[in-house]
Design a protein around this motif. Sequence first.
Motif, PDB file in Angstrom:
ATOM      1  N   THR A 185      65.800  30.427  36.789  1.00 56.40           N
ATOM      2  CA  THR A 185      65.098  31.698  36.593  1.00 56.40           C
ATOM      3  C   THR A 185      64.393  32.120  37.885  1.00 56.40           C
TER       4      THR A 185
ATOM      5  N   LEU B 209      63.446  37.533  33.270  1.00 51.32           N
ATOM      6  CA  LEU B 209      63.057  36.681  32.143  1.00 51.32           C
ATOM      7  C   LEU B 209      64.328  36.051  31.583  1.00 51.32           C
TER       8      LEU B 209
ATOM      9  N   SER C 246      59.704  33.230  32.324  1.00 55.40           N
ATOM     10  CA  SER C 246      59.569  34.511  33.016  1.00 55.40           C
ATOM     11  C   SER C 246      59.047  34.277  34.425  1.00 55.40           C
TER      12      SER C 246
ATOM     13  N   LEU D  95      54.693  41.295  31.020  1.00 54.72           N
ATOM     14  CA  LEU D  95      56.147  41.364  31.196  1.00 54.72           C
ATOM     15  C   LEU D  95      56.637  42.788  31.445  1.00 54.72           C
TER      16      LEU D  95
ATOM     17  N   VAL E  64      59.324  43.417  34.107  1.00 56.99           N
ATOM     18  CA  VAL E  64      60.627  42.741  33.995  1.00 56.99           C
ATOM     19  C   VAL E  64      61.738  43.778  33.865  1.00 56.99           C
TER      20      VAL E  64
ATOM     21  N   ILE F  78      66.671  40.882  31.460  1.00 51.95           N
ATOM     22  CA  ILE F  78      66.532  39.732  30.574  1.00 51.95           C
ATOM     23  C   ILE F  78      67.874  38.997  30.556  1.00 51.95           C
TER      24      ILE F  78
END
Length: 450
Positions: free
Chosen positions: A240, A251, A264, A373, A376, A379
Amino acid sequence: MKIDLLVAEIGSTTTVITAYQLMEKSVKLIAQTESYTTIDKGDVTIGIEKALKNMEEKVNDKISWEKFLATSSAAGGLSMTVHGLVYDMTVRAAKEAALGAGAILKYITSGKLRETHLKQILKIKPKLILLSGGVDYGEEETVLYNAELLSNLPLDIPIIYAGNTAVKEEIEEIFKEKNKNIIITENVYPKIDHLNVEPARKIIQEVFSKHIIHAPGMEKIYDVVDEEVIPTPAAVMNTTELLNELYGDVLTVDIGGATTDIDSVTDGSPEIQKILVSPQPRSKRTVDGDMGIYINAHNVVEMIGKEQIKKDFENYEEILKNLSPYPQNDEQEKFATYLAKFCFLTSLKRHAGRIDYIFTPTGRKKVAQGKDLTAVKIIFGTGGILSRSKYKKEIFESLKQLKNSDDLLLPSKEVTFAYDKNYIFANIGVIANLDKEIAKKILQNDIEWV
Protein backbone atom coordinates in the motif's frame (compact mmCIF):
# COMPACT_ATOMS: atom_id res chain seq x y z
CA MET A 1 13.68 -24.66 -15.20
CA LYS A 2 15.64 -22.05 -13.25
CA ILE A 3 13.31 -19.52 -11.63
CA ASP A 4 14.64 -16.14 -10.51
CA LEU A 5 12.27 -15.59 -7.61
CA LEU A 6 9.83 -17.69 -5.59
CA VAL A 7 7.53 -16.12 -2.98
CA ALA A 8 5.42 -18.11 -0.52
CA GLU A 9 2.43 -16.69 1.31
CA ILE A 10 2.01 -19.06 4.25
CA GLY A 11 -1.51 -18.73 5.56
CA SER A 12 -3.27 -20.47 8.41
CA THR A 13 -5.06 -22.76 5.91
CA THR A 14 -3.19 -22.67 2.60
CA THR A 15 0.31 -21.94 1.36
CA VAL A 16 0.44 -20.17 -2.02
CA ILE A 17 3.71 -20.04 -3.98
CA THR A 18 4.25 -17.71 -6.93
CA ALA A 19 7.17 -17.88 -9.38
CA TYR A 20 8.62 -14.82 -11.12
CA GLN A 21 11.14 -14.48 -13.94
CA LEU A 22 13.09 -11.19 -14.08
CA MET A 23 13.24 -9.85 -17.64
CA GLU A 24 15.43 -6.98 -18.84
CA LYS A 25 12.69 -4.36 -18.56
CA SER A 26 9.87 -6.24 -16.87
CA VAL A 27 8.98 -9.10 -14.55
CA LYS A 28 6.95 -12.12 -15.68
CA LEU A 29 4.70 -14.18 -13.42
CA ILE A 30 5.44 -17.79 -14.45
CA ALA A 31 3.08 -19.83 -12.29
CA GLN A 32 1.14 -19.89 -9.02
CA THR A 33 0.29 -23.03 -7.04
CA GLU A 34 -0.90 -23.87 -3.55
CA SER A 35 -1.20 -26.60 -0.96
CA TYR A 36 -2.54 -26.92 2.57
CA THR A 37 -0.39 -25.32 5.26
CA THR A 38 1.07 -28.11 7.39
CA ILE A 39 1.41 -26.44 10.80
CA ASP A 40 -0.71 -29.29 12.20
CA LYS A 41 1.99 -31.77 11.10
CA GLY A 42 4.62 -29.83 13.03
CA ASP A 43 6.50 -28.71 9.94
CA VAL A 44 5.38 -25.92 7.60
CA THR A 45 7.97 -26.94 4.98
CA ILE A 46 5.92 -30.08 4.14
CA GLY A 47 3.17 -27.85 2.71
CA ILE A 48 5.77 -25.73 0.91
CA GLU A 49 7.29 -28.84 -0.70
CA LYS A 50 3.84 -29.99 -1.84
CA ALA A 51 3.14 -26.59 -3.41
CA LEU A 52 6.53 -26.77 -5.17
CA LYS A 53 5.70 -30.24 -6.55
CA ASN A 54 2.41 -28.85 -7.81
CA MET A 55 4.36 -26.10 -9.54
CA GLU A 56 6.65 -28.63 -11.26
CA GLU A 57 3.57 -30.40 -12.57
CA LYS A 58 2.13 -27.10 -13.76
CA VAL A 59 5.25 -26.03 -15.69
CA ASN A 60 6.01 -29.67 -16.67
CA ASP A 61 9.64 -29.38 -15.57
CA LYS A 62 11.91 -29.72 -12.54
CA ILE A 63 12.48 -26.33 -10.95
CA SER A 64 15.31 -24.61 -9.11
CA TRP A 65 15.49 -21.01 -7.98
CA GLU A 66 17.77 -18.10 -7.28
CA LYS A 67 15.88 -16.58 -4.33
CA PHE A 68 13.02 -17.75 -2.07
CA LEU A 69 11.03 -15.23 0.01
CA ALA A 70 8.03 -15.68 2.29
CA THR A 71 5.34 -13.96 4.32
CA SER A 72 3.40 -15.72 7.06
CA SER A 73 0.19 -15.45 9.02
CA ALA A 74 0.36 -19.10 10.11
CA ALA A 75 0.97 -20.37 13.65
CA GLY A 76 -1.31 -17.65 15.01
CA GLY A 77 0.50 -14.82 13.19
CA LEU A 78 2.21 -12.11 15.20
CA SER A 79 0.17 -12.05 18.42
CA MET A 80 0.98 -9.11 20.69
CA THR A 81 -0.13 -7.24 23.77
CA VAL A 82 0.34 -3.48 24.14
CA HIS A 83 0.64 -1.55 27.41
CA GLY A 84 0.83 2.23 27.77
CA LEU A 85 -0.06 5.21 29.94
CA VAL A 86 -2.99 7.24 28.56
CA TYR A 87 -5.24 5.39 26.11
CA ASP A 88 -5.74 8.26 23.66
CA MET A 89 -2.03 9.11 23.64
CA THR A 90 0.78 6.58 24.22
CA VAL A 91 -1.49 3.51 24.10
CA ARG A 92 -3.03 4.56 20.80
CA ALA A 93 0.40 5.34 19.34
CA ALA A 94 1.74 1.92 20.40
CA LYS A 95 -1.38 0.26 18.97
CA GLU A 96 -0.84 1.99 15.60
CA ALA A 97 2.79 0.81 15.52
CA ALA A 98 1.77 -2.78 16.28
CA LEU A 99 -1.04 -2.93 13.73
CA GLY A 100 1.12 -1.27 11.07
CA ALA A 101 3.72 -4.00 11.63
CA GLY A 102 1.13 -6.67 10.89
CA ALA A 103 0.42 -7.71 14.46
CA ILE A 104 -2.70 -9.39 15.80
CA LEU A 105 -3.50 -7.35 18.90
CA LYS A 106 -4.75 -9.67 21.61
CA TYR A 107 -4.86 -7.26 24.56
CA ILE A 108 -4.39 -3.55 25.30
CA THR A 109 -4.09 -1.83 28.69
CA SER A 110 -3.61 1.76 29.85
CA GLY A 111 -2.30 3.04 33.16
CA LYS A 112 -0.83 0.86 35.89
CA LEU A 113 -1.08 -2.88 35.31
CA ARG A 114 -3.24 -4.84 37.73
CA GLU A 115 -3.25 -8.49 38.74
CA THR A 116 -6.17 -9.19 36.40
CA HIS A 117 -4.17 -7.69 33.52
CA LEU A 118 -1.18 -9.92 34.25
CA LYS A 119 -3.38 -13.03 34.40
CA GLN A 120 -4.87 -12.12 31.04
CA ILE A 121 -1.41 -11.69 29.47
CA LEU A 122 -0.38 -15.15 30.74
CA LYS A 123 -3.59 -16.64 29.40
CA ILE A 124 -2.99 -15.11 25.94
CA LYS A 125 0.69 -16.16 25.76
CA PRO A 126 1.64 -13.43 23.26
CA LYS A 127 4.69 -13.75 21.03
CA LEU A 128 5.69 -10.17 21.75
CA ILE A 129 4.93 -7.42 24.28
CA LEU A 130 5.13 -3.70 23.49
CA LEU A 131 5.57 -1.41 26.50
CA SER A 132 5.15 2.36 26.12
CA GLY A 133 4.25 5.27 28.35
CA GLY A 134 5.00 8.93 28.95
CA VAL A 135 6.18 11.62 26.56
CA ASP A 136 9.94 12.13 26.54
CA TYR A 137 11.07 13.53 29.92
CA GLY A 138 7.49 13.42 31.17
CA GLU A 139 5.73 10.99 33.56
CA GLU A 140 8.03 8.12 34.62
CA GLU A 141 6.41 6.26 37.51
CA THR A 142 3.79 4.25 35.60
CA VAL A 143 6.08 2.81 32.93
CA LEU A 144 8.71 1.82 35.54
CA TYR A 145 6.00 0.18 37.65
CA ASN A 146 4.67 -1.73 34.62
CA ALA A 147 8.18 -2.80 33.61
CA GLU A 148 8.75 -4.37 37.05
CA LEU A 149 5.51 -6.36 36.81
CA LEU A 150 6.11 -7.51 33.22
CA SER A 151 9.68 -8.54 34.01
CA ASN A 152 8.36 -11.00 36.61
CA LEU A 153 6.03 -12.81 34.21
CA PRO A 154 7.10 -16.39 33.40
CA LEU A 155 7.22 -15.67 29.65
CA ASP A 156 10.28 -16.20 27.48
CA ILE A 157 9.38 -13.70 24.76
CA PRO A 158 10.87 -10.42 23.45
CA ILE A 159 9.70 -7.17 25.03
CA ILE A 160 9.96 -3.91 23.10
CA TYR A 161 10.17 -0.62 25.00
CA ALA A 162 8.97 2.44 23.05
CA GLY A 163 8.23 4.92 25.82
CA ASN A 164 9.72 7.87 27.72
CA THR A 165 13.37 8.02 26.67
CA ALA A 166 14.40 9.52 30.04
CA VAL A 167 14.04 6.11 31.74
CA LYS A 168 15.22 3.75 28.99
CA GLU A 169 18.39 2.78 30.93
CA GLU A 170 16.34 1.88 34.01
CA ILE A 171 13.87 -0.07 31.85
CA GLU A 172 16.69 -1.99 30.22
CA GLU A 173 18.22 -2.81 33.60
CA ILE A 174 14.87 -4.02 35.04
CA PHE A 175 14.41 -6.59 32.28
CA LYS A 176 18.05 -7.64 31.98
CA GLU A 177 18.19 -8.39 35.71
CA LYS A 178 15.43 -10.96 35.08
CA ASN A 179 17.21 -12.29 31.96
CA LYS A 180 14.47 -11.02 29.67
CA ASN A 181 14.98 -10.15 26.01
CA ILE A 182 14.46 -6.37 26.02
CA ILE A 183 14.71 -4.22 22.89
CA ILE A 184 14.77 -0.43 23.22
CA THR A 185 13.51 1.82 20.43
CA GLU A 186 12.29 5.40 19.99
CA ASN A 187 9.25 6.67 21.87
CA VAL A 188 6.02 6.16 19.88
CA TYR A 189 4.63 9.39 21.42
CA PRO A 190 7.65 11.61 22.17
CA LYS A 191 5.65 14.81 22.68
CA ILE A 192 2.03 15.89 22.83
CA ASP A 193 0.22 15.48 19.48
CA HIS A 194 3.23 13.87 17.80
CA LEU A 195 3.20 10.24 16.66
CA ASN A 196 6.47 8.43 15.94
CA VAL A 197 5.35 4.91 15.07
CA GLU A 198 7.74 3.95 12.26
CA PRO A 199 10.79 2.98 14.40
CA ALA A 200 8.68 0.68 16.61
CA ARG A 201 6.92 -0.74 13.57
CA LYS A 202 10.24 -1.73 11.98
CA ILE A 203 11.56 -3.25 15.21
CA ILE A 204 8.37 -5.33 15.63
CA GLN A 205 8.80 -6.79 12.14
CA GLU A 206 12.49 -7.54 12.75
CA VAL A 207 11.68 -9.30 16.03
CA PHE A 208 8.96 -11.36 14.33
CA SER A 209 11.39 -12.40 11.57
CA LYS A 210 14.01 -13.57 14.05
CA HIS A 211 11.68 -15.35 16.44
CA ILE A 212 9.21 -16.97 14.02
CA ILE A 213 11.28 -20.16 14.11
CA HIS A 214 10.13 -20.66 17.70
CA ALA A 215 6.47 -20.94 16.63
CA PRO A 216 5.12 -24.50 16.42
CA GLY A 217 5.60 -25.91 12.95
CA MET A 218 7.78 -23.02 11.80
CA GLU A 219 11.14 -24.23 13.17
CA LYS A 220 12.43 -25.32 9.75
CA ILE A 221 11.21 -22.33 7.75
CA TYR A 222 14.71 -20.90 7.22
CA ASP A 223 15.84 -24.22 5.74
CA VAL A 224 13.79 -23.17 2.71
CA VAL A 225 13.55 -19.37 2.79
CA ASP A 226 16.56 -17.15 2.00
CA GLU A 227 15.49 -13.84 3.58
CA GLU A 228 13.62 -12.83 6.72
CA VAL A 229 9.96 -13.87 6.86
CA ILE A 230 7.60 -10.95 7.55
CA PRO A 231 3.96 -10.98 8.68
CA THR A 232 1.59 -11.13 5.71
CA PRO A 233 -0.44 -8.07 6.88
CA ALA A 234 2.81 -6.06 7.13
CA ALA A 235 3.65 -7.06 3.55
CA VAL A 236 0.26 -5.77 2.37
CA MET A 237 0.95 -2.49 4.19
CA ASN A 238 4.32 -2.28 2.41
CA THR A 239 2.50 -2.71 -0.91
CA THR A 240 0.00 0.00 0.00
CA GLU A 241 2.92 2.34 0.68
CA LEU A 242 4.33 1.48 -2.77
CA LEU A 243 0.92 2.27 -4.26
CA ASN A 244 1.09 5.62 -2.49
CA GLU A 245 4.47 6.32 -4.13
CA LEU A 246 3.00 5.50 -7.53
CA TYR A 247 -0.50 6.97 -7.28
CA GLY A 248 -0.75 9.31 -4.27
CA ASP A 249 -3.39 8.96 -1.54
CA VAL A 250 -4.61 5.35 -1.55
CA LEU A 251 -6.42 2.71 0.47
CA THR A 252 -6.32 -1.10 0.30
CA VAL A 253 -9.19 -3.36 1.39
CA ASP A 254 -8.66 -7.08 2.04
CA ILE A 255 -11.88 -9.01 2.67
CA GLY A 256 -10.99 -12.47 3.94
CA GLY A 257 -12.78 -15.46 5.38
CA ALA A 258 -12.26 -14.37 8.99
CA THR A 259 -11.28 -10.69 8.95
CA THR A 260 -11.52 -7.51 6.91
CA ASP A 261 -8.33 -5.45 6.89
CA ILE A 262 -7.92 -1.88 5.67
CA ASP A 263 -4.60 -0.10 5.03
CA SER A 264 -4.61 3.58 4.16
CA VAL A 265 -1.68 5.83 3.26
CA THR A 266 -2.76 9.46 3.15
CA ASP A 267 -2.13 12.77 4.89
CA GLY A 268 -5.76 13.74 4.42
CA SER A 269 -7.04 17.05 3.13
CA PRO A 270 -5.62 20.42 4.32
CA GLU A 271 -9.12 21.54 5.35
CA ILE A 272 -9.58 18.60 7.72
CA GLN A 273 -6.01 18.83 9.04
CA LYS A 274 -6.81 22.32 10.37
CA ILE A 275 -9.60 21.00 12.59
CA LEU A 276 -8.13 17.61 13.54
CA VAL A 277 -8.01 17.27 17.33
CA SER A 278 -5.45 14.44 17.61
CA PRO A 279 -2.68 13.15 15.32
CA GLN A 280 -3.07 10.11 13.07
CA PRO A 281 -0.33 8.05 11.42
CA ARG A 282 0.15 8.59 7.69
CA SER A 283 0.04 4.80 7.20
CA LYS A 284 -2.81 3.28 9.19
CA ARG A 285 -4.06 -0.29 9.43
CA THR A 286 -7.26 -1.54 11.02
CA VAL A 287 -8.36 -5.15 11.42
CA ASP A 288 -12.00 -6.08 11.91
CA GLY A 289 -11.73 -9.54 13.41
CA ASP A 290 -15.50 -9.96 13.59
CA MET A 291 -16.13 -9.65 9.86
CA GLY A 292 -15.31 -12.20 7.17
CA ILE A 293 -17.24 -14.05 4.49
CA TYR A 294 -16.47 -17.63 5.51
CA ILE A 295 -15.29 -18.27 9.10
CA ASN A 296 -17.16 -15.20 10.36
CA ALA A 297 -20.07 -15.39 7.90
CA HIS A 298 -22.55 -16.26 10.68
CA ASN A 299 -21.39 -13.21 12.60
CA VAL A 300 -21.92 -10.94 9.59
CA VAL A 301 -25.40 -12.43 9.11
CA GLU A 302 -26.24 -11.51 12.71
CA MET A 303 -24.97 -7.95 12.18
CA ILE A 304 -27.00 -7.46 8.99
CA GLY A 305 -30.10 -9.04 10.52
CA LYS A 306 -31.77 -12.28 9.47
CA GLU A 307 -35.03 -10.61 8.45
CA GLN A 308 -33.15 -8.21 6.20
CA ILE A 309 -31.19 -11.05 4.56
CA LYS A 310 -34.37 -13.06 3.98
CA LYS A 311 -35.64 -10.30 1.67
CA ASP A 312 -32.77 -11.03 -0.71
CA PHE A 313 -31.94 -14.67 0.08
CA GLU A 314 -34.99 -16.58 1.29
CA ASN A 315 -32.95 -19.78 1.62
CA TYR A 316 -29.90 -18.10 3.25
CA GLU A 317 -29.77 -20.73 6.05
CA GLU A 318 -29.24 -23.48 3.47
CA ILE A 319 -26.55 -21.42 1.74
CA LEU A 320 -24.78 -20.87 5.07
CA LYS A 321 -24.72 -24.61 5.77
CA ASN A 322 -22.91 -25.29 2.50
CA LEU A 323 -20.69 -22.21 2.54
CA SER A 324 -17.16 -22.71 1.21
CA PRO A 325 -14.10 -20.44 0.99
CA TYR A 326 -14.33 -21.15 -2.74
CA PRO A 327 -17.98 -20.63 -3.89
CA GLN A 328 -19.32 -23.78 -5.59
CA ASN A 329 -22.05 -22.09 -7.63
CA ASP A 330 -23.41 -18.69 -8.63
CA GLU A 331 -25.84 -18.53 -5.72
CA GLN A 332 -23.01 -18.99 -3.20
CA GLU A 333 -20.92 -16.35 -4.98
CA LYS A 334 -23.80 -13.87 -4.93
CA PHE A 335 -24.32 -14.54 -1.22
CA ALA A 336 -20.58 -14.06 -0.53
CA THR A 337 -20.79 -10.79 -2.48
CA TYR A 338 -23.75 -9.69 -0.34
CA LEU A 339 -21.75 -10.33 2.85
CA ALA A 340 -18.63 -8.72 1.34
CA LYS A 341 -20.52 -5.47 0.63
CA PHE A 342 -21.43 -5.24 4.30
CA CYS A 343 -17.83 -6.00 5.38
CA PHE A 344 -16.47 -3.45 2.89
CA LEU A 345 -18.71 -0.58 3.96
CA THR A 346 -18.65 -1.32 7.69
CA SER A 347 -14.85 -1.63 7.80
CA LEU A 348 -14.45 1.60 5.83
CA LYS A 349 -16.73 3.39 8.29
CA ARG A 350 -14.78 1.99 11.24
CA HIS A 351 -11.42 2.95 9.67
CA ALA A 352 -12.51 6.49 8.83
CA GLY A 353 -12.66 9.41 11.22
CA ARG A 354 -15.62 11.71 11.56
CA ILE A 355 -16.73 15.31 11.96
CA ASP A 356 -17.95 16.22 15.46
CA TYR A 357 -19.08 19.36 17.20
CA ILE A 358 -17.94 20.51 20.62
CA PHE A 359 -19.12 23.41 22.75
CA THR A 360 -16.55 25.97 23.85
CA PRO A 361 -16.82 29.28 25.74
CA THR A 362 -17.10 30.97 22.33
CA GLY A 363 -19.82 28.65 21.05
CA ARG A 364 -20.12 25.47 19.01
CA LYS A 365 -16.95 24.43 17.19
CA LYS A 366 -16.49 21.95 14.32
CA VAL A 367 -13.71 19.40 14.88
CA ALA A 368 -12.42 16.26 13.16
CA GLN A 369 -11.42 13.06 14.93
CA GLY A 370 -9.75 9.93 13.56
CA LYS A 371 -8.32 9.11 10.14
CA ASP A 372 -9.16 11.48 7.31
CA LEU A 373 -9.77 9.52 4.08
CA THR A 374 -11.26 12.39 2.08
CA ALA A 375 -8.10 12.80 -0.03
CA VAL A 376 -8.01 9.13 -1.08
CA LYS A 377 -8.28 8.94 -4.87
CA ILE A 378 -7.99 5.16 -5.43
CA ILE A 379 -9.28 2.17 -3.45
CA PHE A 380 -7.48 -1.11 -4.19
CA GLY A 381 -8.97 -4.52 -3.46
CA THR A 382 -7.12 -7.71 -2.56
CA GLY A 383 -8.08 -11.03 -1.01
CA GLY A 384 -10.06 -13.84 -2.60
CA ILE A 385 -13.33 -12.10 -3.41
CA LEU A 386 -11.93 -8.70 -4.42
CA SER A 387 -9.22 -10.31 -6.55
CA ARG A 388 -11.18 -13.11 -8.20
CA SER A 389 -14.96 -12.69 -8.01
CA LYS A 390 -16.89 -11.64 -11.11
CA TYR A 391 -18.96 -9.46 -8.75
CA LYS A 392 -16.05 -7.41 -7.39
CA LYS A 393 -17.22 -4.24 -9.16
CA GLU A 394 -20.57 -4.52 -7.39
CA ILE A 395 -18.76 -4.65 -4.02
CA PHE A 396 -16.60 -1.62 -4.81
CA GLU A 397 -19.45 0.49 -6.15
CA SER A 398 -21.59 -0.12 -3.07
CA LEU A 399 -19.60 2.81 -1.62
CA LYS A 400 -21.35 5.12 -4.11
CA GLN A 401 -24.76 4.09 -2.75
CA LEU A 402 -23.77 4.61 0.90
CA LYS A 403 -26.25 6.89 2.69
CA ASN A 404 -26.17 8.88 5.94
CA SER A 405 -22.39 9.22 5.87
CA ASP A 406 -21.94 12.99 5.60
CA ASP A 407 -20.15 13.20 8.97
CA LEU A 408 -17.70 10.41 8.10
CA LEU A 409 -14.29 11.28 6.62
CA LEU A 410 -14.66 8.80 3.75
CA PRO A 411 -13.31 8.96 0.19
CA SER A 412 -15.57 10.85 -2.20
CA LYS A 413 -18.10 9.09 -4.42
CA GLU A 414 -15.79 9.90 -7.39
CA VAL A 415 -13.04 7.60 -6.07
CA THR A 416 -11.43 5.18 -8.57
CA PHE A 417 -11.31 1.41 -7.95
CA ALA A 418 -8.68 -1.18 -8.89
CA TYR A 419 -7.76 -4.69 -7.75
CA ASP A 420 -4.93 -7.17 -7.24
CA LYS A 421 -5.72 -9.44 -10.20
CA ASN A 422 -3.12 -12.11 -9.35
CA TYR A 423 -3.69 -12.02 -5.57
CA ILE A 424 -0.02 -11.09 -4.93
CA PHE A 425 -0.09 -7.89 -2.85
CA ALA A 426 1.60 -9.76 0.03
CA ASN A 427 4.27 -11.06 -2.38
CA ILE A 428 5.00 -7.56 -3.61
CA GLY A 429 5.37 -6.25 -0.06
CA VAL A 430 8.14 -8.72 0.80
CA ILE A 431 9.84 -8.30 -2.60
CA ALA A 432 9.96 -4.53 -1.91
CA ASN A 433 12.24 -5.23 1.07
CA LEU A 434 14.66 -6.86 -1.36
CA ASP A 435 14.31 -4.59 -4.41
CA LYS A 436 11.75 -1.80 -4.52
CA GLU A 437 12.03 -1.20 -8.27
CA ILE A 438 11.32 -4.85 -9.10
CA ALA A 439 8.37 -4.74 -6.69
CA LYS A 440 6.98 -1.66 -8.45
CA LYS A 441 7.21 -3.36 -11.86
CA ILE A 442 5.32 -6.41 -10.58
CA LEU A 443 2.75 -4.15 -8.93
CA GLN A 444 2.05 -2.12 -12.06
CA ASN A 445 1.59 -5.32 -14.09
CA ASP A 446 -0.69 -6.79 -11.42
CA ILE A 447 -3.15 -3.92 -11.06
CA GLU A 448 -6.41 -4.14 -12.98
CA TRP A 449 -8.61 -1.04 -13.08
CA VAL A 450 -12.34 -1.45 -12.49
